[in-house]
Design a protein around this motif. Structure first.
Motif: not given
Length: 791
Positions: A226, A230, A680-683, A685-686, A769
């Motif tokens: 994680s 970032k 989206p970036l959050k999803e 990354t998950q 990424r």
């Protein structure tokens, strides 16, 4: 295999480890069937290939079994779990195996003598890994769907059942000991010990490892992954990896390890050849051999406990292993062969040091005698370590050029050259018989008659056969030695013949021929129609042939060769350059094939570049490990290891990237988005973190099993299992002759795969990424450009 099974137990538990371990004998069985069909014999290269494949062939089974249990945990039935799990990972497993096969496929087309020696490795690996793919996708799911027990996931252990089995085994072992079937009794005893250890030690250890250690490891990995995803951290992580690659290459260059064509081994036996001046009588050679043998015996006397035999040959038997001149006269040569005991019986004595001691003591000790040292080679036959072919038209001038080259090299005082020689016997004594043809014609004699009489006197003549039953024995007519070795007697012997008038005449050879003494050189050798003289030498034990040849090239760089005359470095140097060229080409072909497979699988150009980059970065481990531990860079073995590593490294990266893609596809459909839309970036990354977490165990497990499968070969760990079962004496020792050969390729894969595991778990998601961000920016730029064009 014991190491591999132990790791499987810790990660997967007893039952799962048995399922995965089942892939080993089944894959091996299928492989031996195919090897028998293609008429492959079991040799040391085939055996090493099986060892190299041991850690890899369980990779597919590990991924399959781990995925089946994951679906079982989610509430699927055993049959449905097997179907869903195999369906989910079948394509990436097939692709990952195909990429591994793509790495070994070019090696199967290796030409020349080295290729003939090494071709068994890629062909065997291709067969074994193909067999393991079939076992993982077909046989393992069938067994798993039949024998999986959900309660094992809860850590339940039926102690009473195992104790009853232990009691039965105890009784059986006692009966076998009483019947004196010791090997069977020991096998049963070992099984009993394993069950008892599983009850009281292994079960608790396995629970702690899976539930505590791996749980904490997954937590640490999640935080690290994680963190690496970032903000600008992906850029810093990737930049740091590139910088580390550059630093590693510089570090490797500074450490400048020895570059060898093939592994340098401690001799199992060695040959010491003494070459007296050309024309020396064999009796004189035999007299010298006694002195030579006494000198050798006085030097090696302290090492007699590890010497099995010593053999002195004089004359025809005095031939080195790589001596290809079958027609040379060897009356002036004697050869001492010293055979050493097996490695484990040498009491820690290094036989290379014995060879070095003999070289220092005997070189240049005897005036006019050339002493050559040679040890047994464990690899393919190659030319001399120093081998320079000088070619041209005029032979006298060619001899002068070759002699000048020898003088330049000797004047350079390069350390490590044993003794420069030419493959030409100069000053070979000869007796020239000149026939007076006028006298011969007047006496009605032919030159053939005279030549035949002299030849018969010297070498004999087969005149008939003597037959006993079915056996025939030639009858040879020869002169007595006292006449053959006496020039006057030879020239005065009479030729009896009948002239044209039917009258018998008896004419001595001296009446029609004269003789004089002269000298000449040996046979003239040609290559591509040019006359060739080879200047050659061995390298003294402890010196590097590649470094010496570079110094020789520097010394000869200022020598202006006459027009029409050339020199060329051949022998071991030529073989090494050809092998380096082939392996470099094979690596490029391997990467191209892997790229083709990946593009077909991912239907993308960018995703395959992530995996190809992981191959490049894995060399950080290879070159860093070799430089750190100051190991030799073996062109053949290290080169094969790097090409092999290219196929091994991509496996986990393919499965990881494919699973991340699958998670993102499911998330898009869950959110009602198009299949090709950007999350989206959050999803996103998950999905990456979830993919890494899910694949952490199989990635670690496949890497560790491959590494531990190769570790015994890398360090030379030897255990005598027959002695262990028969006498409880394993006779464990570390090292051996095979370690010098297969150690370099094992360490190459171990170093590279160790670092590649970090790459797969951290850098591959980071590159994933970054490539996604670049895709987004590229689409935006292209879209803006199209809008401007429309306006």
């Amino acid at each position: 295999m014991i190491f591999v099974i132990a790791v499987l137990f810790l990660f997967l538990g007893t039952r799962n480890a048995l399922f995965v371990g089942l892939a080993i004998p089944l894959s091996m069985f299928l492989s031996f069937v195919v090897l028998q069909l293609i008429d492959f014999q079991v040799n040391m290269i085939v055996l090493f290939s099986l060892i190299l494949a041991l850690g890899m062939l369980v990779d597919n089974a590990i991924v399959v079994v781990e995925n089946i249990y994951r679906f079982v945990d989610q509430g699927y039935s055993k049959l449905q779990a097997a179907k869903q799990a195999v369906g989910e990972i079948a394509v990436p497993i097939i692709a990952s195996t195909a990429t591994t096969l793509a790495a070994f496929l070019p090696l199967a087309f290796w030409k020349d003598i080295v290729g003939e020696f090494m071709k068994f490795l890629p062909i065997t690996l291709i067969i074994v890994l193909t067999s393991s793919l079939f076992v993982a996708l077909v046989i393992i799911p069938v067994f798993s769907s039949s024998f999986i027990k959900k309660e094992e996931q809860k850590g339940k252990l039926n102690r009473k059942k195992f104790l009853r089995i232990s009691f039965v085994l105890f009784i059986l072992a006692a009966l076998l000991y009483l019947a004196k079937f010791y090997i069977l009794a020991n096998l049963v005893t070992i099984a009993l010990l394993i069950i008892l250890l599983n009850i009281f030690v292994f079960n608790a250890l396995g629970k702690w490892f899976k539930n505590v250690f791996l749980g904490k490891l997954e937590l640490i990995y999640n935080k690290l992954l994680s963190f690496s995803l970032k903000g600008l951290n992906p850029v810093w992580f990737l930049s740091g990896t590139v910088l580390l690659l550059i630093i590693t290459i510089i570090f490797f260059a500074v450490r400048s390890p020895n570059i060898l064509f093939f592994s340098d081994n401690d001799p199992d036996y060695m040959n010491i050849l003494a070459e007296l001046p050309v024309g020396t009588d064999i009796d004189e050679t035999e007299n010298f051999s006694r002195r030579f043998e006494n000198d050798i015996n006085s030097i090696i006397e302290p090492y007699n406990p590890i010497i099995e035999s010593k053999l002195m040959n004089v004359g025809e038997g005095a031939v080195l292993e790589n001596d290809m001149d079958f027609f040379a006269n060897r009356d002036n040569k004697c050869l001492m062969t010293i055979s050493f005991a097996d490695y484990q019986q040498r009491q820690g004595i290094n036989t290379s040091k014995i060879m070095k001691q003999l070289t220092d003591s005997l070189s240049n000790k005897y005036a006019g005698v050339q002493v050559t040292f040679e040890k047994n080679s464990m690899g393919p036959p190659t030319g001399k370590a120093i081998n320079i072919e000088v070619s041209g038209k005029d032979y006298e001038k060619l001899i002068n050029v070759a002699d000048t080259i020898m003088q330049i090299i000797e004047a350079s005082k390069i350390d490590g050259i044993e003794s420069l020689q030419m493959d030409l016997d100069l000053g070979m004594p000869e007796m020239i018989v000149t026939i007076d043809r006028d006298k011969a014609r007047r006496l009605e004699m032919s030159t053939a008659q005279i030549a035949s009489t002299i030849r018969t006197a010297l070498f004999g003549k087969e005149i008939s056969d003597f037959k006993i039953g079915e056996e025939e024995y030639p009858i040879q007519l020869r002169s007595l030695d006292k006449f053959k070795n006496n020039v006057s007697a030879l020239m005065n012997q009479k030729i009896v013949f009948m002239n044209n008038q039917g009258k018998w005449l008896s004419i001595p050879i001296s009446a029609i021929a004269d003789f004089n003494y002269s000298s000449t050189y040996g046979a003239v050798k040609r290559k591509d129609l040019d006359r060739v003289i080879t200047v050659y030498s061995n390298v003294i034990e402890g010196f590097n042939a590649n470094n010496i040849n570079e110094q020789i090239k520097t010394a000869l760089s200022d020598y202006d060769m006459p027009s029409g005359y050339y020199y060329k470095f051949t022998g071991e140097q030529e073989d090494m350059n050809e092998s380096m060229e082939f392996l470099s080409r094979a690596l490029m072909i391997t990467i191209a094939l892997i790229m083709l497979i990946l593009v077909s699988q991912f239907n993308s150009i960018i995703r395959p570049f992530i995996i190809i980059a992981s191959i490049l970065f894995s060399t950080i481990g290879v070159f860093g490990g070799i430089a750190t531990f100051k190991m030799d860079f073996i062109v053949t073995m290290t080169g094969v290891g790097i090409v092999s590593l290219a196929g091994i490294v991509v496996n986990n990266a393919i499965v990881l990237v494919d699973y991340i893609e699958l998670l993102k596809l499911r998330k898009r459909r869950e959110m009602g988005m198009a299949d090709d839309a950007f999350l989206p970036l959050k999803e996103a990354t998950q999905c990456i973190v979830q993919g890494g977490k899910t694949r952490l165990r199989p990635v670690l497990l496949t890497a560790i099993t491959t590494i531990l499968g190769l570790l015994p070969m890398a360090i030379g760990l030897n255990i005598d299992f027959i002695s262990l079962l028969r006498d409880f004496d394993p006779k464990i020792y570390v090292g051996g002759v095979m370690t010098g050969i297969w150690g370099p390729i094992s360490w190459t894969v171990i170093f590279g795969l160790t670092f590649a595991t970090f790459l797969t778990l951290i850098i591959v998601p980071v590159m994933y990424r970054l490539t996604t961000v670049l895709q987004k920016k590229a689409i935006v730029i292209i879209g803006n450009h199209k809008n401007r064009l429309r306006k």
